[in-house]
Design a protein around this motif. Structure first.
Motif, PDB file in Angstrom:
ATOM      1  N   ALA A 191       0.829  -1.201   0.000  1.00  0.00           N
ATOM      2  CA  ALA A 191       0.000   0.000   0.000  1.00  0.00           C
ATOM      3  C   ALA A 191       0.870   1.260   0.000  1.00  0.00           C
ATOM      4  O   ALA A 191       0.551   2.245  -0.674  1.00  0.00           O
ATOM      5  N   VAL A 194       2.301   2.005  -3.472  1.00  0.00           N
ATOM      6  CA  VAL A 194       1.326   2.635  -4.356  1.00  0.00           C
ATOM      7  C   VAL A 194       1.158   4.104  -3.997  1.00  0.00           C
ATOM      8  O   VAL A 194       1.029   4.968  -4.875  1.00  0.00           O
ATOM      9  N   LEU A 195       1.168   4.399  -2.696  1.00  0.00           N
ATOM     10  CA  LEU A 195       1.084   5.798  -2.273  1.00  0.00           C
ATOM     11  C   LEU A 195       2.251   6.613  -2.813  1.00  0.00           C
ATOM     12  O   LEU A 195       2.080   7.765  -3.236  1.00  0.00           O
ATOM     13  N   ASP A 197       3.883   5.962  -5.460  1.00  0.00           N
ATOM     14  CA  ASP A 197       3.999   5.756  -6.907  1.00  0.00           C
ATOM     15  C   ASP A 197       5.243   4.954  -7.256  1.00  0.00           C
ATOM     16  O   ASP A 197       5.878   5.154  -8.297  1.00  0.00           O
ATOM     17  N   LYS A 203      -2.779   0.189  -9.166  1.00  0.00           N
ATOM     18  CA  LYS A 203      -3.404   1.502  -9.195  1.00  0.00           C
ATOM     19  C   LYS A 203      -4.120   1.742  -7.879  1.00  0.00           C
ATOM     20  O   LYS A 203      -4.531   0.805  -7.192  1.00  0.00           O
ATOM     21  N   ARG A 204      -4.268   3.002  -7.522  1.00  0.00           N
ATOM     22  CA  ARG A 204      -5.055   3.365  -6.353  1.00  0.00           C
ATOM     23  C   ARG A 204      -6.532   3.318  -6.711  1.00  0.00           C
ATOM     24  O   ARG A 204      -6.922   3.717  -7.795  1.00  0.00           O
ATOM     25  N   PRO A 205      -7.340   2.861  -5.749  1.00  0.00           N
ATOM     26  CA  PRO A 205      -6.986   2.263  -4.456  1.00  0.00           C
ATOM     27  C   PRO A 205      -6.609   0.797  -4.596  1.00  0.00           C
ATOM     28  O   PRO A 205      -7.101   0.100  -5.479  1.00  0.00           O
ATOM     29  N   VAL A 206      -5.753   0.318  -3.705  1.00  0.00           N
ATOM     30  CA  VAL A 206      -5.412  -1.100  -3.668  1.00  0.00           C
ATOM     31  C   VAL A 206      -6.572  -1.858  -3.033  1.00  0.00           C
ATOM     32  O   VAL A 206      -7.085  -1.455  -1.985  1.00  0.00           O
ATOM     33  N   HIS A 228      -6.256  -2.885  -9.746  1.00  0.00           N
ATOM     34  CA  HIS A 228      -6.270  -2.425  -8.353  1.00  0.00           C
ATOM     35  C   HIS A 228      -6.037  -3.572  -7.361  1.00  0.00           C
ATOM     36  O   HIS A 228      -5.822  -3.315  -6.175  1.00  0.00           O
ATOM     37  N   TYR A 454      -9.587   7.086  -1.922  1.00  0.00           N
ATOM     38  CA  TYR A 454      -9.133   5.952  -1.147  1.00  0.00           C
ATOM     39  C   TYR A 454      -7.759   5.497  -1.625  1.00  0.00           C
ATOM     40  O   TYR A 454      -7.464   5.464  -2.820  1.00  0.00           O
ATOM     41  N   ALA A 455      -6.932   5.104  -0.666  1.00  0.00           N
ATOM     42  CA  ALA A 455      -5.658   4.477  -0.996  1.00  0.00           C
ATOM     43  C   ALA A 455      -5.739   2.968  -0.851  1.00  0.00           C
ATOM     44  O   ALA A 455      -4.993   2.236  -1.508  1.00  0.00           O
ATOM     45  N   TYR A 456      -6.656   2.491   0.003  1.00  0.00           N
ATOM     46  CA  TYR A 456      -6.777   1.057   0.255  1.00  0.00           C
ATOM     47  C   TYR A 456      -8.225   0.739   0.610  1.00  0.00           C
ATOM     48  O   TYR A 456      -8.878   1.505   1.329  1.00  0.00           O
TER      49      TYR A 456
END
Length: 624
Positions: A191, A194-195, A197, A203-206, A228, A454-456
């Motif tokens: 996670a 991905v934040l 990059d 891709k976001r969100p995971v 994702h 959302y990131a996750y």
């Protein structure tokens, strides 16, 4: 797979679609009965006079065919059941190599048609905490005691070893909580990449990929969400990869001789075990035969059927720790201490979170939130309740009140449909002069904010999480099961059958019963100052692990971080040790892949090479 999802009001599980064509395809062609008269005309009645044999559908067929979505309860399966366990354990003799202290070794001429011709296997089982919770609630014991009873059934003298042609049992019974900790650390790193990059493949969100029902649904109906999906293996899959890769690579035992059974809360875990990506080809190469990392998956109900088939009363089994006589150490000392720690510790901290907020689905979201909170001093976590109990929004706020991380939880297919709908890329308008929506047609953003931020997202198919899996013991079966044994607590047979919601609350309570200090106080040796297992002295015996630990930072992170009782440095040292002893890159051991499954139901069969070449020739003006 049907594009329309059907779900009833009781359990929200998926039902099989009517478009399944596998039974039709597998039926043998019916031939007319031979006649001595060559001029006799064959009629339709003659052709269909004999009843065709019943078609059988395997779980691999269900993964290959995209004609339906299934919870596997309604699928005709001939493998991955308690009958398959009994057949395999009864047919094969338990392999006892020299390093297990047995009288027989792998090279004793007992295998491959030599000696007495009896096939030998090392039997290994891995048990999920949700399964133990279901059995604990059923028989009125703690989750830990239920685990001891399972150990006694699979490996003890009063269990499977007491019967069968060869007295075979499971050499090791593992707790998937061990690999869950490794999965949580890897998920938090994924996670974060991905934040930052730094992970071009996601891709976001995971989106969590530990739920096979959700994965199967995404692959067959919404392939746009696959970029994702977390590439991390589930604890079930990672446990199978660990034991088979180490035994095969370091100790020369063929993967075919290692039989791994998992006891899981849902039937869809059988589908996960059948995935072609989760086999020995992923970590051993394609030179040898393909062998599954998990050979068989059964549920809590099937585990009780396993005991009943051997006339074993499960509630009468001892609730004490299995003797070391029936549980030899794993040959690798470092991994043995990981798999069998000197004491159990809480699955996660409940100091600042209620168990209901953490969930009973292995705590991916919870651990990632705490990891993000540790990266921002004096930050806080704020929870926003969604439209129902299975949807929640989480924010990590800095000391100044600025949102630095946002995540969500979506449980149940009704909520999942809303999620994937909002993640679907917007279609460009075909109207002349039309312009694309700002953001380049990215994620759809609902009113008031949504998945674009959302990131996750933790996604689980079952409402309420994994303790509500389809393979768990149902409330209507509790009284019948309790009447089959003695020593029942909480009122025994006189107890009133609880309602479904109350029953799920009891299972959740049993899931958390291992967190109490009273349950942990009988064997507290080996616990270090932070409450974690004292595994460092063994794990770091490997020279590469020593170098890893002596470095004060790994990827910019302090290797001494202890988050939610899990020491990140020790988990990473374990990953390094695993890669060293197997000679396999850790990415091949820990991560997997997903693929879109295009439905071919109702479509014409693909043409052969001859027809395809002829078609191309016609298109360019030629022809045959």
């Amino acid at each position: 797979m049907s594009a329309i999802l059907s779900a009833d009001d009781l359990n929200d599980f998926i039902s099989p679609g009517v478009a399944c064509i596998k039974p039709v395809e597998t039926l043998p062609l019916q031939k007319p009965t031979p006649s001595s008269n060559p001029y006799e005309v064959t009629t339709e009645e003659t052709v269909h006079a004999e009843n065709p044999p019943p078609a059988q559908i395997s779980l691999t067929d269900c993964l290959a065919c995209s004609g339906c979505v299934t919870s596997a309860e309604a699928v005709l399966v001939s493998l991955q059941s308690h009958s398959e366990v009994l057949e395999t354990v009864g047919r094969c003799r338990e392999l006892r190599p020299e390093w297990l202290g047995g009288a027989e070794s792998e090279g004793n001429g007992m295998v491959n048609g030599q000696g007495d011709g009896i096939e030998e296997k090392i039997f290994i089982a891995s048990i999920s905490p949700q399964t133990r919770a279901s059995l604990a609630a059923t028989y009125g014991v703690s989750e830990r005691e239920a685990g001891h009873m399972i150990d006694q059934l699979l490996s003890g003298p009063y269990g499977l070893r007491a019967g069968g042609a060869h007295g075979s049992g499971f050499t090791w019974v593992l707790d998937t909580n061990v690999m869950r900790e490794a999965c949580l650390v890897a998920a938090a790193d994924e996670a974060q990449q991905v934040l930052d990059d730094r992970n071009a493949g996601l891709k976001r969100p995971v989106l969590t990929s530990a739920c096979p029902g959700w994965v199967c649904y995404a692959e067959k109906t919404h392939p746009h969400v696959l970029p994702h999906m977390s590439k991390l293996k589930s604890p079930q899959a990672m446990t199978g990869t660990l034991v088979k890769s180490v035994l095969a690579r370091k100790y020369g035992i063929s993967p075919e001789k290692i039989w791994h059974m998992a006891v899981m809360p849902c039937f869809d875990k059988k589908l996960e075990a059948s995935r072609i990506e989760l086999t020995s080809h992923a970590w051993a190469g394609e030179e040898a035969d393909r062998v599954r990392d998990v050979d068989c998956v059964i549920t809590a109900r099937e585990l009780l059927m396993l005991a009943e088939s051997r006339n074993i009363s499960f509630p009468c089994l001892p609730r004490t720790t299995l003797s070391t006589i029936f549980r030899p150490p794993f040959p690798d000392p470092a991994i043995n201490r990981l798999l069998f720690p000197p004491t159990r510790k809480p699955k996660r901290s409940t100091a600042s979170f209620e168990p209901s907020a953490i969930g009973t689905s292995d705590g991916y979201l919870h651990h990632i939130l705490l990891t993000q909170q540790s990266r921002h001093a004096s930050s806080t976590i704020k929870v926003h309740r969604g439209r129902n109990a299975d949807v929640s929004d989480y924010s990590v706020l800095s000391a100044e009140g600025v949102e630095v991380f946002r995540a969500a939880r979506y449980y149940g297919f009704r909520n999942i449909q809303n999620l994937v709908r909002r993640l679907k890329p917007a279609k460009a308008s075909r109207m002349p002069g039309a312009t694309r929506r700002p953001g380049g047609g990215g994620l759809r953003k609902p009113a008031g904010g949504g998945e674009t931020e959302y990131a996750y997202v933790e996604v689980m198919a079952c409402p309420g999480g994994c303790t509500n899996g389809g393979g768990q013991i149902k409330v209507g079966d509790v009284m019948t099961l309790r009447q089959g044994g003695t020593g029942m607590s909480n009122g025994g047979d006189q107890e009133v059958v609880p309602a479904q919601k109350e029953w799920l609350a009891r299972v959740d309570e049993a899931y958390w019963s291992a967190e109490s200090e009273d349950d942990l106080g009988d064997d507290g040796d080996g616990v270090d100052e932070d409450g974690d297992h004292d595994m460092m002295n063994v794990m770091l015996s490997n020279s590469h692990a020593n170098e890893h630990a002596n470095d004060s930072h790994v990827n910019g992170e302090d290797t001494g971080d202890v988050i939610d009782g899990i020491d990140r440095g020790r988990v990473k040292a374990f990953f390094d040790h695993w890669a060293d002893v197997t000679g396999v890159e850790i990415e091949k051991l820990v991560f997997t892949t997903f693929r879109a499954v295009e439905s071919d139901v109702g479509k014409t069969k693909p043409v052969g090479d001859m027809e395809r070449v002829a078609g191309l020739a016609v298109q360019v003006g030629g022809g045959w």
